[in-house]
Design a protein around this motif. Structure first.
Motif, mmCIF file in Angstrom:
data_model
loop_
_atom_site.group_PDB
_atom_site.id
_atom_site.type_symbol
_atom_site.label_atom_id
_atom_site.label_comp_id
_atom_site.label_asym_id
_atom_site.label_seq_id
_atom_site.Cartn_x
_atom_site.Cartn_y
_atom_site.Cartn_z
ATOM 1 N N GLY A 92 0.328 -2.312 16.835
ATOM 2 C CA GLY A 92 -0.703 -0.889 15.627
ATOM 3 C C GLY A 92 0.125 -1.294 14.111
ATOM 4 N N ILE A 93 -1.253 0.362 13.977
ATOM 5 C CA ILE A 93 -1.025 0.240 12.582
ATOM 6 C C ILE A 93 0.594 1.239 12.180
ATOM 7 C CG2 ILE A 93 -1.860 2.060 10.720
ATOM 8 C CD1 ILE A 93 -4.684 1.819 12.756
ATOM 9 N N ASN A 94 1.029 1.185 11.052
ATOM 10 C CA ASN A 94 2.032 1.771 10.509
ATOM 11 C C ASN A 94 1.654 2.506 9.130
ATOM 12 O OD1 ASN A 94 4.904 1.066 12.823
ATOM 13 N ND2 ASN A 94 3.289 -0.648 12.249
ATOM 14 N N GLY A 95 1.968 3.437 8.667
ATOM 15 C CA GLY A 95 1.248 3.432 7.815
ATOM 16 C C GLY A 95 1.218 4.819 7.186
ATOM 17 N N ALA A 96 0.421 5.411 5.817
ATOM 18 C CA ALA A 96 0.961 6.717 4.621
ATOM 19 C C ALA A 96 2.405 6.517 4.947
ATOM 20 C CB ALA A 96 -0.182 7.413 6.060
ATOM 21 N N PRO A 97 3.148 6.626 4.601
ATOM 22 C CA PRO A 97 4.593 7.479 5.192
ATOM 23 C C PRO A 97 4.578 8.432 3.696
ATOM 24 C CG PRO A 97 4.632 5.131 3.428
ATOM 25 C CD PRO A 97 3.143 5.759 3.700
ATOM 26 N N SER A 98 5.418 9.584 4.027
ATOM 27 C CA SER A 98 5.526 10.332 3.090
ATOM 28 C C SER A 98 7.042 11.134 2.948
ATOM 29 C CB SER A 98 4.459 12.092 3.080
ATOM 30 O OG SER A 98 4.195 12.734 2.280
ATOM 31 N N PHE A 99 7.444 11.466 1.915
ATOM 32 C CA PHE A 99 8.973 11.907 2.665
ATOM 33 C C PHE A 99 9.206 13.537 2.515
ATOM 34 C CE2 PHE A 99 10.560 7.899 0.439
ATOM 35 C CZ PHE A 99 11.755 8.451 1.178
ATOM 36 N N SER A 100 9.522 13.754 3.057
ATOM 37 C CA SER A 100 9.473 15.782 3.485
ATOM 38 C C SER A 100 10.352 16.373 2.172
ATOM 39 C CB SER A 100 10.602 16.375 4.348
ATOM 40 O OG SER A 100 11.951 16.347 4.294
ATOM 41 N N LEU A 125 0.703 -0.944 -0.194
ATOM 42 C CA LEU A 125 -0.236 -0.230 -0.157
ATOM 43 C C LEU A 125 0.800 1.608 -0.188
ATOM 44 C CD1 LEU A 125 -2.364 -0.881 2.930
ATOM 45 C CD2 LEU A 125 -2.976 -1.044 0.019
ATOM 46 N N SER A 126 0.028 2.524 -0.725
ATOM 47 C CA SER A 126 0.577 3.912 -0.373
ATOM 48 C C SER A 126 2.492 3.844 -0.771
ATOM 49 C CB SER A 126 0.653 4.500 1.716
ATOM 50 O OG SER A 126 -0.363 3.836 1.821
ATOM 51 N N PRO A 127 2.741 4.035 -1.863
ATOM 52 C CA PRO A 127 4.060 4.148 -2.256
ATOM 53 C C PRO A 127 3.990 5.426 -2.334
ATOM 54 C CG PRO A 127 2.098 3.655 -4.249
ATOM 55 C CD PRO A 127 1.895 2.642 -2.828
ATOM 56 N N LYS A 135 13.613 13.077 6.443
ATOM 57 C CA LYS A 135 12.620 13.402 7.130
ATOM 58 C C LYS A 135 11.293 11.830 6.041
ATOM 59 C CE LYS A 135 13.093 17.449 10.453
ATOM 60 N NZ LYS A 135 13.939 17.943 9.742
ATOM 61 N N LEU A 136 10.550 11.369 7.399
ATOM 62 C CA LEU A 136 9.229 10.868 7.384
ATOM 63 C C LEU A 136 7.870 11.002 7.642
ATOM 64 C CD1 LEU A 136 8.980 8.850 4.229
ATOM 65 C CD2 LEU A 136 9.203 7.027 5.950
ATOM 66 N N ALA A 137 6.532 11.718 6.843
ATOM 67 C CA ALA A 137 5.604 11.352 8.032
ATOM 68 C C ALA A 137 5.442 10.228 7.572
ATOM 69 C CB ALA A 137 5.029 12.742 7.772
ATOM 70 N N LEU A 138 4.497 9.888 9.049
ATOM 71 C CA LEU A 138 3.600 8.634 9.368
ATOM 72 C C LEU A 138 2.705 8.958 10.023
ATOM 73 C CD1 LEU A 138 5.962 6.294 10.953
ATOM 74 C CD2 LEU A 138 6.473 8.389 10.125
ATOM 75 N N PRO A 177 -0.635 11.925 5.929
ATOM 76 C CA PRO A 177 0.203 13.097 5.553
ATOM 77 C C PRO A 177 0.956 13.259 5.065
ATOM 78 C CG PRO A 177 1.524 11.182 6.722
ATOM 79 C CD PRO A 177 0.224 11.342 7.019
ATOM 80 N N THR A 178 1.215 14.508 4.352
ATOM 81 C CA THR A 178 1.572 15.034 3.015
ATOM 82 C C THR A 178 1.989 16.557 3.068
ATOM 83 O OG1 THR A 178 0.861 14.864 0.582
ATOM 84 C CG2 THR A 178 -0.583 16.168 1.500
ATOM 85 N N TRP A 179 3.670 16.525 2.808
ATOM 86 C CA TRP A 179 3.807 18.115 3.182
ATOM 87 C C TRP A 179 3.473 19.140 2.536
ATOM 88 C CZ3 TRP A 179 8.360 18.121 6.992
ATOM 89 C CH2 TRP A 179 8.135 16.658 7.478
ATOM 90 N N ALA A 180 3.675 20.363 2.746
ATOM 91 C CA ALA A 180 3.670 21.249 1.994
ATOM 92 C C ALA A 180 4.972 21.489 0.798
ATOM 93 C CB ALA A 180 3.355 22.905 2.691
ATOM 94 N N PRO A 181 5.229 21.884 -0.192
ATOM 95 C CA PRO A 181 5.891 22.256 -0.778
ATOM 96 C C PRO A 181 7.427 22.547 -0.104
ATOM 97 C CG PRO A 181 3.935 22.483 -2.325
ATOM 98 C CD PRO A 181 3.504 22.298 -0.739
ATOM 99 N N ASP A 182 7.423 23.813 0.691
ATOM 100 C CA ASP A 182 8.120 24.789 1.569
ATOM 101 C C ASP A 182 8.248 23.512 3.277
ATOM 102 O OD1 ASP A 182 6.064 24.880 3.296
ATOM 103 O OD2 ASP A 182 6.193 26.698 2.709
ATOM 104 N N GLY A 183 8.077 22.491 3.193
ATOM 105 C CA GLY A 183 8.603 21.834 4.756
ATOM 106 C C GLY A 183 7.910 22.149 5.625
ATOM 107 N N ALA A 184 7.484 24.051 5.440
ATOM 108 C CA ALA A 184 7.043 24.005 6.905
ATOM 109 C C ALA A 184 5.615 23.399 7.654
ATOM 110 C CB ALA A 184 6.499 25.051 6.831
ATOM 111 N N SER A 185 4.445 22.688 7.242
ATOM 112 C CA SER A 185 3.568 22.453 7.401
ATOM 113 C C SER A 185 3.156 20.646 6.491
ATOM 114 C CB SER A 185 2.172 23.428 6.902
ATOM 115 O OG SER A 185 2.200 23.497 5.950
ATOM 116 N N ILE A 186 2.193 19.921 7.137
ATOM 117 C CA ILE A 186 2.157 18.859 6.733
ATOM 118 C C ILE A 186 0.317 18.897 7.273
ATOM 119 C CG2 ILE A 186 1.836 16.415 7.654
ATOM 120 C CD1 ILE A 186 4.675 16.678 8.679
ATOM 121 N N PHE A 187 -0.206 18.334 5.948
ATOM 122 C CA PHE A 187 -1.627 18.431 5.688
ATOM 123 C C PHE A 187 -1.956 17.030 5.655
ATOM 124 C CE2 PHE A 187 -0.513 21.820 2.294
ATOM 125 C CZ PHE A 187 -1.053 22.774 3.171
ATOM 126 N N PHE A 188 -3.248 16.982 6.261
ATOM 127 C CA PHE A 188 -3.313 15.107 7.423
ATOM 128 C C PHE A 188 -4.748 14.947 7.071
ATOM 129 C CE2 PHE A 188 -3.153 18.045 11.030
ATOM 130 C CZ PHE A 188 -4.386 17.025 12.086
#
Length: 437
Positions: A246-254, A205-207, A259-262, A295-306
């Motif tokens: 438990g859950i380990n999911g939805a990775p997103s590179f900075s 899942l979740s490439p 970094k990796l948001a997850l 989670p997914t990073w904003a292009p400037d890396g300052a915030s994360i949408f989720f």
């Protein structure tokens, strides 16, 4: 779809299934934009002494420009003259055919058994050359050359970098019951040249792409529970980065790849974390009774949408990457999930639900607050949007009967490309960043 909870619980609405193990995608381009720029790509003639290349470079360029939605390429059957150099062009012919631009080119023998592709982009009204370049490629890489030529044409006319020479990642599922096979695939942006990166009898899942396009993070169930791996596409080496209880999911590179948001539920409730990939240190960003995921990073890396259901139903929120209060971003639609971001954070695409219908919506944040949303998909169960790096196209997954397919739709939603696995499902698309020029 209310797949929100199932996604988090790792059931993830697995796949409707075919019976074979074919991985080739069948491709159809649907629709036309009548206001797109008229352009003719004259077939590239081979002028060498050896075997002519199998790749029809002109056809690849023509298909690229058509599916972008910004151009309307003249059909090859309607090309009445076939010059291969600007000096051979009779501009009166192309004015009569109401063409704004003309691409001419030729293929010559190159060194070491390769080919030299020369092309020129011409402005018909001004009767002048806008661009002229040569590129080298071997027989097996001429589609790459054609994509790079397409990028050059797109950028020279529109002033925006083209995204044809990029890649897509997606998950396939084939077989039935115990014969089920999953694969993480990587293909050219137009669906050609699919290559397996990972194969598994357990769900994948979740490439998610690293910003340099060399690695893909994904979720695997091969250990019984969900785990997050990072795979180097070139070497095949992979690293297990998260396998908590438990859950380990939805990775997103900075955006800088460090970094990796997850999403982790190691403390009981699904929350958003950021992992430093060097030290593997975790920072928890959210702490709420609701489900926080995707989670997914904003292009400037300052915030994360989720995505969170803290307001009762799934909606998109934004939280500072260093921690702090989250604020709600989406207010239209009963259900908004799985955000993807482009255009310096000015546009978000998401799966939007209203009743039992789920379509892809694009939120334009440049128009007031909270912005203006437009639907760009036409199915009843569309999800997993992913922007091209230049924001000109959007890739998403759809259900057609019991089959999972992909669509790539132009930004104006007038042209869409359908990608179907001959036998089985294709899901979870992710568009790569730009390749190194």
């Amino acid at each position: 779809m209310p797949r929100f909870a199932a996604l988090l619980l790792a059931a993830c609405a697995l796949f409707a299934l075919g019976s074979a193990h074919a991985q080739r995608l069948e491709i159809d381009i649907l629709g036309v934009n009548s206001s797109a720029l008229p352009i003719t790509v004259v077939p590239f003639e081979y002028l060498g002494a050896g075997a002519a290349p199998e790749t029809d470079i002109g056809a690849v360029i023509r298909a690229n420009l058509n599916r972008s939605g910004s151009f309307r390429a003249l059909a090859e059957r309607d090309i009445v003259e076939k010059p291969i150099r600007s000096a051979d062009v009779n501009y009166a012919t192309w004015r009569l055919l109401k063409q704004d631009f003309l691409v001419v080119g030729r293929v010559l023998d190159g060194s070491d058994g390769g080919y030299r592709v020369e092309f020129e982009l011409l402005d018909v009204a001004k009767q002048e050359r806008m661009l002229g370049l040569a590129m080298i490629g071997r027989s097996g890489s001429l589609r790459d050359v054609a994509h790079q030529v397409s990028d050059q044409i797109y950028e020279r006319i529109l002033g925006v970098r083209g995204a044809f020479w990029t890649r897509i990642a997606y998950i396939t599922a084939t077989g039935l019951g115990r014969d089920m096979q999953y694969a993480l695939m990587v293909a050219d942006a137009d669906g050609f040249n699919p290559q397996p990166v990972v194969r598994s009898r357990e769900p994948l899942l979740s490439p998610a792409w690293s910003p340099d396009g060399r690695r893909v993070a994904y979720v695997s169930f091969e250990r019984g529970n969900s785990s997050i791996y990072i795979q180097d596409i070139g070497s095949g080496q992979r690293e297990l980065v998260a396998s908590h209880r438990g859950i380990n999911g939805a990775p997103s590179f900075s955006p800088d790849g460090s970094k990796l948001a997850l999403t982790l539920s190691r403390t009981g409730n699904p929350e958003i974390y950021v992992m430093d990939l060097g030290s593997k240190q975790l920072t928890q960003l959210t702490q709420h009774w609701g489900i926080d995921t995707e989670p997914t990073w904003a292009p400037d890396g300052a915030s994360i949408f989720f995505t969170s259901d803290r307001a009762g139903k799934p909606q998109i929120y934004e939280v500072p990457a260093g921690g702090g209060d989250a604020r709600r971003i989406t207010f239209l639609g009963d259900y908004n999930a799985r955000a993807t971001v482009c255009c310096e954070g000015k546009k978000l695409a998401m799966a939007q639900g209203q009743g039992n219908v789920y379509r892809i919506a694009v939120l334009d944040r440049t128009v007031g607050n909270p912005g203006v949303q437009n639907l760009v998909s036409v199915g009843n169960l569309d999800e997993s949007p992913s922007f091209a790096p230049n924001g000109s196209m959007l890739l998403y997954a759809a259900r057609e009967g019991r089959r999972g397919v992909l669509y790539a739709v132009s930004a104006d939603a007038r042209v869409r490309q359908r990608l179907v696995l001959a036998d089985g499902d294709v899901r979870e698309p992710a568009w790569s960043p730009y390749r190194q020029r």
